[in-house]
Design a protein around this motif. Structure first.
Motif, PDB file in Angstrom:
ATOM      1  N   ASP A 159      39.803  43.048  47.804  1.00 12.93           N
ATOM      2  CA  ASP A 159      40.242  44.221  47.051  1.00 12.93           C
ATOM      3  C   ASP A 159      40.359  43.854  45.570  1.00 12.93           C
ATOM      4  N   ALA A 160      40.502  44.879  44.744  1.00 12.45           N
ATOM      5  CA  ALA A 160      40.866  44.734  43.329  1.00 12.45           C
ATOM      6  C   ALA A 160      39.955  43.744  42.606  1.00 12.45           C
ATOM      7  N   ASP A 161      40.559  42.756  41.911  1.00 10.87           N
ATOM      8  CA  ASP A 161      39.727  41.826  41.139  1.00 10.87           C
ATOM      9  C   ASP A 161      38.863  40.938  42.018  1.00 10.87           C
ATOM     10  N   GLY A 162      39.185  40.823  43.289  1.00  7.87           N
ATOM     11  CA  GLY A 162      38.273  40.146  44.199  1.00  7.87           C
ATOM     12  C   GLY A 162      36.931  40.855  44.259  1.00  7.87           C
ATOM     13  N   LEU A 163      36.959  42.177  44.169  1.00  8.97           N
ATOM     14  CA  LEU A 163      35.717  42.962  44.161  1.00  8.97           C
ATOM     15  C   LEU A 163      34.963  42.782  42.853  1.00  8.97           C
ATOM     16  N   ASN A 164      35.699  42.705  41.755  1.00 12.88           N
ATOM     17  CA  ASN A 164      35.037  42.497  40.463  1.00 12.88           C
ATOM     18  C   ASN A 164      34.362  41.131  40.404  1.00 12.88           C
TER      19      ASN A 164
ATOM     20  N   GLU B  67      35.268  50.379  40.975  1.00 14.43           N
ATOM     21  CA  GLU B  67      34.822  49.106  41.541  1.00 14.43           C
ATOM     22  C   GLU B  67      33.508  49.275  42.292  1.00 14.43           C
ATOM     23  N   ALA B  68      33.354  50.407  42.979  1.00 15.26           N
ATOM     24  CA  ALA B  68      32.093  50.678  43.686  1.00 15.26           C
ATOM     25  C   ALA B  68      30.933  50.742  42.707  1.00 15.26           C
ATOM     26  N   ALA B  69      31.161  51.358  41.556  1.00 15.14           N
ATOM     27  CA  ALA B  69      30.104  51.451  40.550  1.00 15.14           C
ATOM     28  C   ALA B  69      29.693  50.064  40.064  1.00 15.14           C
TER      29      ALA B  69
END
Length: 495
Positions: free
Chosen positions: A349-354, A374-376
């Motif tokens: 989640d969150a910055d893990g996704l970034n 984040e999806a974008a």
């Protein structure tokens, strides 16, 4: 019968257009009989919501949606209401069942008028039968002008099948969209009514199967499904009387860069409240005392750069939750790197996704939980493109990253590569900091309690959104993520 209790199954508009004909044939019904039933369903909702109203305006378009409007007009006039009917375009050009409905309206003494683009002051209710599900491309100028006129009138609006201007498949705006207080949809619920921008326009959604819903369901495979309470109860059976903490998952939550201890604390407490047997945290050393003091049941470990400490905790854990408050510093990247090679169940989640977006990979052992921004980034596109087709976006995310994808937002979507589910619970009060951290913690706890990744995502999203709805009984503004904790505990113990 008309009900606000929607079916589980959702469909594309084209599926309904084709399937309703097959269903009518199976039931030996003429299509015009379905049009009559649709008009009756709309009129029933109209009388239910506006029982005192006596003056009605029907706005009809050129297809079968307009034909439904003609039936409503006739029924309303026969009941003693004053009815005005505006036809967008030439009424003489109507064909098929819509022409039959037009002729029945005229035979009853009704009149057809051209739109005036100013709703008369005497009108108490408007019925939107302009565009329906057949809209292709952008809304045309004449339709847009009439939609704006209706929206500016301040009158309550009942939309027939789908608010005009809304895409029935995606929930995206195709120009100006009717702002309805109620939408009455038929045969099969269109999936676009349940996600994204649709929440701004549909009002309360009602469903009528027009008496052919069972035959229709036998003809068509749903494009997606709603998450409902029976599924939650199935996935959360009572615990055995001899259960112990080791039976219900060891969940390790990682994150909390300096200044963001609250995020990882929220995720960890949500994990514990959702029933994890043991919950541990790896975070910046400066965060340890504040988290332990606030919630002593959580095991907290400060970490700097010792790889063996990570290895020990990873070996201990059954499930990993990484990302809440993680940041994107060198510390964050090092922590994420150590976790990224793990083959255990993981929620990112969150910055893990970034950080994942910087080095994309495909894995089936994880759940990712992006919001549209984040999806974008994960898809290297824009938020506008993601929101224009949320169903398409969640499929692309799953195809690119594997596992299970939770695309958050109004009408959160879950895709496991085989099916898509929609959560229709939730409210605008959830648009506040920390909500996503709580969700990741709930999902992590469920993944540790013998639920599959797909089940954990679906059940977690439903519990999270339903808990927020419980909180919102006291008002949506001012709702805090931590307000959900008491309700999470209630909801993971279904009666």
């Amino acid at each position: 019968m008309v009900t606000s209790q929607l079916p589980i199954q959702l469909y594309l508009a084209e599926q309904v257009r084709q399937g309703e004909q097959l269903a009518a044939q199976a039931m030996q019904l003429e299509m015009y009989q379905l049009m009559e039933r649709a008009g009756e369903a709309v009129f029933s909702v109209l009388r239910q919501h506006c029982p005192e109203a006596q003056s009605l305006l029907i706005c009809c378009g050129g297809g079968n949606n307009g034909g439904d409007g003609y039936v409503v007009a006739r029924l309303a006039r026969e009941s003693g209401m004053t009815v005005r009917l505006w036809q967008l375009g030439c009424a003489e050009r109507l064909t098929g069942d819509a022409a039959v409905a037009r002729d029945a309206w005229l035979a009853s003494g009704g009149k057809i008028e051209q739109p005036e683009y100013t709703v008369p002051a005497s009108v108490e209710v408007v019925v939107d039968a302009l565009l329906g599900t057949g809209l292709k491309g952008r809304v045309r100028e004449d339709s847009a002008a009439l939609i704006n006129t209706v929206n500016q009138s301040g009158c309550p609006v009942i939309a027939v099948d789908v608010p005009s201007g809304l895409c029935a498949d995606t929930g995206a705006e195709l120009g100006p969209v009717i702002c309805a207080q109620s939408t009455v949809t038929f045969i099969g619920v269109k999936q676009g009514l349940c996600t994204g921008r649709a929440a701004n326009f549909c009002g309360e959604v009602y469903f009528s199967g027009l008496g052919v819903e069972q035959a229709f369901q036998q003809q068509c495979v749903p494009s997606s499904n709603r998450i409902t309470l029976p599924e939650i109860e199935r996935c959360l059976p009572p615990r055995t009387r001899a259960a112990h903490k080791g039976d219900h998952g060891r969940v390790l939550c990682a994150g909390g860069e300096l200044g963001m201890a609250g995020a990882i604390r929220l995720a960890a407490e949500a994990c514990a409240r959702a029933g994890a047997g043991l919950t541990a945290v790896i975070t910046q050393p400066d965060n340890v005392l504040s988290i332990v003091t606030a919630r002593p049941e959580i095991m907290v470990q400060g970490w700097q750069d010792k790889a063996h400490e990570i290895s020990q905790r990873l070996e201990w854990a059954d499930v990993i939750v990484i990302g809440p408050g993680l940041g994107q510093s060198d510390w964050s990247k090092a922590l994420f790197f150590h976790f990224s090679a793990c083959d255990k169940k993981m929620i990112i989640d969150a910055d893990g996704l970034n950080l994942l977006a910087l080095s994309p990979d495909y894995k089936n052992n994880r759940i990712i939980t992006p919001h549209p921004g984040e999806a974008a980034r994960l898809l290297n596109t824009t938020v506008a493109i993601v929101e224009a087709d949320r169903y398409g976006a969640v499929r692309l995310l799953q195809q690119k990253y594997g596992g299970v994808v939770v695309l958050k937002g109004a009408g959160t979507l879950i895709c496991d590569g085989q099916q898509i589910w929609v959560c229709t619970a939730g409210n605008p009060g959830m648009a506040t900091g920390g909500m996503g951290d709580v969700l990741s913690g709930i999902i992590g706890a469920l993944a540790g309690q013998d639920l599959s990744l797909s089940e954990a995502a679906r059940v977690g999203v439903w519990i999270h959104s339903t808990a927020a709805d419980c909180c919102a009984r006291e008002g949506e503004r001012g709702l805090l993520a931590s307000d959900l904790f008491p309700y999470i505990r209630q909801l993971v113990n279904p009666r």
